[in-house]
Design a protein around this motif. Sequence first.
Motif, PDB file in Angstrom:
ATOM      1  N   ARG A  28       0.832  -1.209   0.000  1.00 22.90           N
ATOM      2  CA  ARG A  28       0.000   0.000   0.000  1.00 22.90           C
ATOM      3  C   ARG A  28       0.863   1.255   0.000  1.00 22.90           C
ATOM      4  O   ARG A  28       0.555   2.241  -0.690  1.00 22.90           O
ATOM      5  CB  ARG A  28      -0.937  -0.005   1.208  1.00 22.90           C
ATOM      6  CG  ARG A  28      -1.878  -1.181   1.245  1.00 22.90           C
ATOM      7  CD  ARG A  28      -2.710  -1.293  -0.012  1.00 22.90           C
ATOM      8  NE  ARG A  28      -3.818  -0.346   0.007  1.00 22.90           N
ATOM      9  CZ  ARG A  28      -4.556  -0.028  -1.044  1.00 22.90           C
ATOM     10  NH1 ARG A  28      -4.286  -0.559  -2.219  1.00 22.90           N
ATOM     11  NH2 ARG A  28      -5.569   0.811  -0.937  1.00 22.90           N
ATOM     12  N   GLU A  29       1.946   1.211   0.768  1.00 20.21           N
ATOM     13  CA  GLU A  29       2.848   2.364   0.802  1.00 20.21           C
ATOM     14  C   GLU A  29       3.532   2.578  -0.542  1.00 20.21           C
ATOM     15  O   GLU A  29       3.911   3.705  -0.882  1.00 20.21           O
ATOM     16  CB  GLU A  29       3.884   2.172   1.913  1.00 20.21           C
ATOM     17  CG  GLU A  29       3.280   2.253   3.308  1.00 20.21           C
ATOM     18  CD  GLU A  29       4.251   1.857   4.410  1.00 20.21           C
ATOM     19  OE1 GLU A  29       5.373   1.380   4.076  1.00 20.21           O
ATOM     20  OE2 GLU A  29       3.897   2.007   5.593  1.00 20.21           O
ATOM     21  N   ALA A  30       3.670   1.492  -1.313  1.00 21.66           N
ATOM     22  CA  ALA A  30       4.260   1.574  -2.650  1.00 21.66           C
ATOM     23  C   ALA A  30       3.207   1.856  -3.726  1.00 21.66           C
ATOM     24  O   ALA A  30       3.520   1.843  -4.919  1.00 21.66           O
ATOM     25  CB  ALA A  30       4.995   0.281  -2.976  1.00 21.66           C
ATOM     26  N   SER A  31       1.970   2.100  -3.308  1.00 22.02           N
ATOM     27  CA  SER A  31       0.855   2.435  -4.212  1.00 22.02           C
ATOM     28  C   SER A  31       0.542   1.319  -5.200  1.00 22.02           C
ATOM     29  O   SER A  31       0.158   1.573  -6.347  1.00 22.02           O
ATOM     30  CB  SER A  31       1.143   3.747  -4.964  1.00 22.02           C
ATOM     31  OG  SER A  31       1.309   4.810  -4.060  1.00 22.02           O
ATOM     32  N   VAL A  32       0.703   0.072  -4.751  1.00 17.76           N
ATOM     33  CA  VAL A  32       0.342  -1.076  -5.588  1.00 17.76           C
ATOM     34  C   VAL A  32      -1.143  -1.375  -5.370  1.00 17.76           C
ATOM     35  O   VAL A  32      -1.568  -1.583  -4.237  1.00 17.76           O
ATOM     36  CB  VAL A  32       1.185  -2.309  -5.218  1.00 17.76           C
ATOM     37  CG1 VAL A  32       0.733  -3.527  -6.032  1.00 17.76           C
ATOM     38  CG2 VAL A  32       2.659  -2.027  -5.442  1.00 17.76           C
ATOM     39  N   PRO A  33      -1.959  -1.407  -6.441  1.00 14.24           N
ATOM     40  CA  PRO A  33      -3.382  -1.733  -6.279  1.00 14.24           C
ATOM     41  C   PRO A  33      -3.555  -3.150  -5.724  1.00 14.24           C
ATOM     42  O   PRO A  33      -2.851  -4.074  -6.134  1.00 14.24           O
ATOM     43  CB  PRO A  33      -3.938  -1.644  -7.704  1.00 14.24           C
ATOM     44  CG  PRO A  33      -2.956  -0.793  -8.451  1.00 14.24           C
ATOM     45  CD  PRO A  33      -1.618  -1.090  -7.839  1.00 14.24           C
ATOM     46  N   THR A  34      -4.460  -3.315  -4.785  1.00 11.83           N
ATOM     47  CA  THR A  34      -4.671  -4.625  -4.154  1.00 11.83           C
ATOM     48  C   THR A  34      -6.157  -4.932  -4.052  1.00 11.83           C
ATOM     49  O   THR A  34      -6.982  -4.042  -3.818  1.00 11.83           O
ATOM     50  CB  THR A  34      -4.058  -4.661  -2.740  1.00 11.83           C
ATOM     51  OG1 THR A  34      -4.608  -3.585  -1.965  1.00 11.83           O
ATOM     52  CG2 THR A  34      -2.547  -4.533  -2.783  1.00 11.83           C
ATOM     53  N   ASP A  90      -5.576   1.374   5.458  1.00  6.42           N
ATOM     54  CA  ASP A  90      -6.471   1.148   4.321  1.00  6.42           C
ATOM     55  C   ASP A  90      -5.863   0.065   3.443  1.00  6.42           C
ATOM     56  O   ASP A  90      -5.032   0.325   2.581  1.00  6.42           O
ATOM     57  CB  ASP A  90      -6.628   2.457   3.543  1.00  6.42           C
ATOM     58  CG  ASP A  90      -7.619   2.341   2.399  1.00  6.42           C
ATOM     59  OD1 ASP A  90      -8.396   1.366   2.394  1.00  6.42           O
ATOM     60  OD2 ASP A  90      -7.606   3.213   1.512  1.00  6.42           O
ATOM     61  N   ASP A  92      -8.076  -1.935  -2.175  1.00 11.32           N
ATOM     62  CA  ASP A  92      -8.884  -1.077  -3.043  1.00 11.32           C
ATOM     63  C   ASP A  92     -10.294  -1.630  -3.180  1.00 11.32           C
ATOM     64  O   ASP A  92     -11.245  -0.866  -3.342  1.00 11.32           O
ATOM     65  CB  ASP A  92      -8.243  -0.971  -4.427  1.00 11.32           C
ATOM     66  CG  ASP A  92      -6.927  -0.216  -4.382  1.00 11.32           C
ATOM     67  OD1 ASP A  92      -6.954   0.999  -4.097  1.00 11.32           O
ATOM     68  OD2 ASP A  92      -5.875  -0.836  -4.604  1.00 11.32           O
TER      69      ASP A  92
END
Length: 227
Positions: free
Chosen positions: A90-96, A117, A120
């Motif tokens: 999440r900190e690396a902005s990878v959609p999950t 959070d 997504d």
Amino acid sequence: MDGTLVDTEPYWMAAEGELVESFGGTWTHEDALQLVGSGLWEAAKVFQRYGVDLPDDEIVAWLTERVREQLEEHGVPWRPGARELLQALREASVPTALVTMSIRSMAEDIVAAIPFDAFDLLVTGDEVAEAKPHPEPYLTAATQLGVAIGECLAIEDSPTGLASAASAGAVALGVPNILPLDDAPHHLLWPTLDGRTPADLAAAFITARTKTKTDASSGIDSEEETA
């Protein structure tokens, strides 16, 4: 979710045994193992064959509530490294996406216990027409994320889940919990998520995709484990 993010399979197995035995039947550990990763409505049919005289929806509701009670009593049993890796993603902005055959309300309970959070979106067992091992759950997740399924990596703990991910076209990474995964469809196996990073996942994805292309150019149809 169950067995990958949280170690709730023992809760489900205990609930299954209580349910079958309440109708005078017998439910063994081996019986329970065969349902790991299955959809709840598919499992309901199995319990009916074991003598549970209830409609599908009532079986699903009873099992879900019993597992919730155990979560309240014992807490959420996180799998090693799962939350830490998810937070780093999440900190690396990878959609999950969380792709689970538990019902949405149960998945929301688990997600609510994560102190950030985490996802997504959720794809749950009460929202798909076909449960795992069908590819629909993972195809749905990719569509809702707005990404090609071939650009997705799925982490699973069961043969059923790996079959769903692999048949959808995702890179299927197995992390065994209760069941061995050596004979299940997969691209890679890791013994644990503990200590793993987004960079490890990226490397795993590249390794799996490179091997797939190499096998295709060599005329090899099946994918084998890559260390």
